[in-house]
Design a protein around this motif. Structure first.
Motif, mmCIF file in Angstrom:
data_model
loop_
_atom_site.group_PDB
_atom_site.id
_atom_site.type_symbol
_atom_site.label_atom_id
_atom_site.label_comp_id
_atom_site.label_asym_id
_atom_site.label_seq_id
_atom_site.Cartn_x
_atom_site.Cartn_y
_atom_site.Cartn_z
ATOM 1 N N ALA A 147 -4.264 6.817 1.004
ATOM 2 C CA ALA A 147 -4.150 5.441 1.503
ATOM 3 C C ALA A 147 -3.570 4.520 0.451
ATOM 4 C CB ALA A 147 -5.518 4.939 1.966
ATOM 5 N N ASP A 148 -4.052 4.623 -0.793
ATOM 6 C CA ASP A 148 -3.528 3.774 -1.862
ATOM 7 C C ASP A 148 -2.054 4.067 -2.132
ATOM 8 O OD1 ASP A 148 -5.943 2.534 -2.151
ATOM 9 O OD2 ASP A 148 -6.529 3.596 -3.982
ATOM 10 N N SER A 149 -1.705 5.344 -2.137
ATOM 11 C CA SER A 149 -0.309 5.725 -2.381
ATOM 12 C C SER A 149 0.604 5.141 -1.311
ATOM 13 C CB SER A 149 -0.182 7.250 -2.412
ATOM 14 O OG SER A 149 -0.927 7.796 -3.470
ATOM 15 N N SER A 150 0.149 5.195 -0.067
ATOM 16 C CA SER A 150 0.947 4.644 1.038
ATOM 17 C C SER A 150 1.049 3.130 0.929
ATOM 18 C CB SER A 150 0.327 5.030 2.381
ATOM 19 O OG SER A 150 0.254 6.425 2.522
ATOM 20 N N GLN A 151 -0.074 2.472 0.695
ATOM 21 C CA GLN A 151 -0.083 1.010 0.618
ATOM 22 C C GLN A 151 0.759 0.504 -0.536
ATOM 23 O OE1 GLN A 151 -4.299 0.439 0.433
ATOM 24 N NE2 GLN A 151 -4.579 0.550 2.654
ATOM 25 N N LEU A 152 0.637 1.132 -1.690
ATOM 26 C CA LEU A 152 1.417 0.711 -2.853
ATOM 27 C C LEU A 152 2.908 0.924 -2.634
ATOM 28 C CD1 LEU A 152 -0.878 2.105 -5.690
ATOM 29 C CD2 LEU A 152 -0.339 -0.308 -5.293
ATOM 30 N N SER A 153 3.265 2.033 -2.006
ATOM 31 C CA SER A 153 4.679 2.325 -1.748
ATOM 32 C C SER A 153 5.268 1.356 -0.734
ATOM 33 C CB SER A 153 4.833 3.766 -1.263
ATOM 34 O OG SER A 153 4.392 4.683 -2.245
ATOM 35 N N LYS A 164 16.433 3.241 0.751
ATOM 36 C CA LYS A 164 16.643 2.696 -0.596
ATOM 37 C C LYS A 164 15.530 3.073 -1.560
ATOM 38 C CE LYS A 164 19.321 -1.233 1.103
ATOM 39 N NZ LYS A 164 19.282 -2.670 1.452
ATOM 40 N N VAL A 165 14.317 3.242 -1.051
ATOM 41 C CA VAL A 165 13.197 3.563 -1.950
ATOM 42 C C VAL A 165 12.714 5.003 -1.784
ATOM 43 C CG1 VAL A 165 12.455 1.163 -1.997
ATOM 44 C CG2 VAL A 165 11.385 2.727 -0.351
ATOM 45 N N THR A 166 13.424 5.804 -0.984
ATOM 46 C CA THR A 166 13.010 7.185 -0.656
ATOM 47 C C THR A 166 11.495 7.232 -0.434
ATOM 48 O OG1 THR A 166 12.938 7.764 -3.017
ATOM 49 C CG2 THR A 166 14.928 8.339 -1.805
ATOM 50 N N LEU A 167 11.077 6.549 0.642
ATOM 51 C CA LEU A 167 9.671 6.222 0.844
ATOM 52 C C LEU A 167 8.745 7.437 0.893
ATOM 53 C CD1 LEU A 167 7.562 4.012 1.307
ATOM 54 C CD2 LEU A 167 8.076 4.158 3.762
ATOM 55 N N ALA A 168 9.130 8.486 1.629
ATOM 56 C CA ALA A 168 8.241 9.640 1.771
ATOM 57 C C ALA A 168 7.944 10.268 0.410
ATOM 58 C CB ALA A 168 8.849 10.669 2.715
ATOM 59 N N ARG A 169 8.984 10.470 -0.378
ATOM 60 C CA ARG A 169 8.786 11.092 -1.699
ATOM 61 C C ARG A 169 8.094 10.138 -2.660
ATOM 62 N NH1 ARG A 169 7.122 13.759 -4.791
ATOM 63 N NH2 ARG A 169 7.839 15.648 -5.810
ATOM 64 N N LEU A 170 8.332 8.837 -2.514
ATOM 65 C CA LEU A 170 7.658 7.854 -3.348
ATOM 66 C C LEU A 170 6.148 7.912 -3.135
ATOM 67 C CD1 LEU A 170 7.779 5.423 -5.291
ATOM 68 C CD2 LEU A 170 8.092 3.948 -3.282
ATOM 69 N N ILE A 171 5.738 7.989 -1.868
ATOM 70 C CA ILE A 171 4.310 8.089 -1.562
ATOM 71 C C ILE A 171 3.710 9.335 -2.218
ATOM 72 C CG2 ILE A 171 2.658 8.519 0.306
ATOM 73 C CD1 ILE A 171 4.497 6.732 2.081
ATOM 74 N N LEU A 172 4.385 10.471 -2.074
ATOM 75 C CA LEU A 172 3.840 11.708 -2.630
ATOM 76 C C LEU A 172 3.852 11.713 -4.156
ATOM 77 C CD1 LEU A 172 5.156 14.425 -0.154
ATOM 78 C CD2 LEU A 172 2.890 13.397 -0.288
ATOM 79 N N SER A 173 4.784 10.985 -4.748
ATOM 80 C CA SER A 173 4.793 10.918 -6.219
ATOM 81 C C SER A 173 3.550 10.198 -6.729
ATOM 82 C CB SER A 173 6.064 10.229 -6.726
ATOM 83 O OG SER A 173 6.041 8.837 -6.445
ATOM 84 N N LEU A 174 3.073 9.197 -5.985
ATOM 85 C CA LEU A 174 1.843 8.499 -6.371
ATOM 86 C C LEU A 174 0.622 9.382 -6.127
ATOM 87 C CD1 LEU A 174 2.533 4.855 -5.126
ATOM 88 C CD2 LEU A 174 2.835 5.817 -7.417
ATOM 89 N N VAL A 175 0.676 10.193 -5.066
ATOM 90 C CA VAL A 175 -0.407 11.152 -4.820
ATOM 91 C C VAL A 175 -0.481 12.137 -5.990
ATOM 92 C CG1 VAL A 175 -1.236 12.997 -3.310
ATOM 93 C CG2 VAL A 175 -0.239 10.923 -2.311
ATOM 94 N N GLU A 176 0.680 12.585 -6.449
ATOM 95 C CA GLU A 176 0.726 13.503 -7.596
ATOM 96 C C GLU A 176 0.071 12.896 -8.836
ATOM 97 O OE1 GLU A 176 4.447 16.368 -7.815
ATOM 98 O OE2 GLU A 176 5.088 14.329 -7.344
ATOM 99 N N GLN A 177 0.143 11.569 -8.937
ATOM 100 C CA GLN A 177 -0.436 10.871 -10.092
ATOM 101 C C GLN A 177 -1.948 10.681 -9.961
ATOM 102 O OE1 GLN A 177 1.792 7.215 -10.828
ATOM 103 N NE2 GLN A 177 3.696 8.265 -10.303
#
Length: 303
Positions: A239-245, A221-234
């Protein structure tokens, strides 16, 4: 460029009786994958080798040790992705294949498609000469007992035993692989996040590589893998990207899970919101591993 590999053995409520075997299993798989990198192998070769080792280990629910669906059948899912080209291969609901991650790689390299499912995936395996194995060789005695005991109650007591690996090689190429037998007593044909690009895994040399584990429907539902990498891109840390996602997934759809991530520069993270997740990583500093939240132990690699 420092080569790194990180593996996980599933994010769930790992019981004490399986804790040591789970940690030992991911440590061996991480070392196996790192040895591929040390020999000059690619990140893609390393994640396949690591996941194959986990698929062969009956402690985990992927390949050997798979759980049974509502009809008492084994249906396996896997994905592999090359961050250099964004090439990806996946299989879902495949039967009688001991190492579905290798079948997924064959889909990526020998077909024009990304995913093959069920009968089609098995027909493809047959066409390339991949050996099939009897279902009973993939199922442990304990799983048969648990399936018989819980089938009446539709109890998913070993729901999150997915395995996965991410790696970066000396050339800076990243890759991911994820493999699972799903959840006990699942409906026939049910597919979770593991073989779905962007959910169970994703790899892109410009950002990093991720392998996810946990409640599959929530991860989808949240496309977790790509969501994490989108935060990395930002610009956020791994670790923060994973925790926030993972927090977003928990807040938005009440799902728990875990993720392992590497960057092209060799940084890595292992994060989870379940009770436990068996993980291990090997980098230039040695072998790192953990099971409990905030646990990060270290061992020196034998030379």
């Amino acid at each position: 460029m420092s080569a790194v590999i990180v593996v996980h053995g599933g994010a769930w409520a790992i019981p004490n009786g399986l804790a040591k075997a789970s940690v030992d299993g991911v440590k061996v798989a991480a070392c196996d994958g790192f040895s591929v990198l040390q020999r000059g192998g690619s990140a893609l070769d390393a994640v396949e080798a690591a996941v194959r080792g986990l698929e062969d280990n009956t402690v985990f629910d992927a390949g050997h040790g798979a759980v049974l669906n509502a009809d008492g059948e084994v249906e396996l899912d896997a994905i592999i992705m090359d961050g250099r080209t964004l090439a990806s291969g996946a299989v879902s609901s495949v039967k009688n294949i001991a190492n579905p991650v290798s079948l997924a790689r064959a889909v990526m390299e020998k077909t024009a498609h990304v995913m093959l499912t069920s009968r089609g995936a098995n027909l493809f395996a047959e066409s390339i000469g991949m050996a099939t194995v009897p279902t009973d060789t993939l199922v442990t005695e304990n799983e048969m007992k648990e399936w018989r005991k819980n089938i009446t109650f539709s109890c998913h007591s070993r729901a999150h035993d997915t395995v996965g690996a991410v790696a970066v090689d000396s050339a800076g190429n990243v890759a991911c692989a994820t493999s699972t037998g799903g959840i006990r007593n699942k409906m026939v044909g049910r597919v979770g996040d593991s073989p779905i690009i962007g959910s169970g895994g994703y790899a892109d040399n410009f950002i990093g590589a991720v392998s996810c584990t946990g409640h599959g429907e929530s991860i989808l539902k949240v496309t977790l893998a790509r969501l994490i990498l989108s935060l990395v891109e930002q610009g956020k840390s791994l670790a923060d990207s994973s925790q926030l996602s993972l927090k977003y997934m928990g807040d938005r759809v009440l799902g728990a899970g875990g993720a392992i991530v590497v960057s092209p520069s060799g940084q890595w993270a292992a994060t989870f919101t379940t009770e436990r997740m068996a993980w291990a990583a090997v980098d230039h500093d040695g072998l790192w591993y953990g099971l409990e939240p905030n646990e990060r132990r270290k061992e020196q690699l034998s030379q």
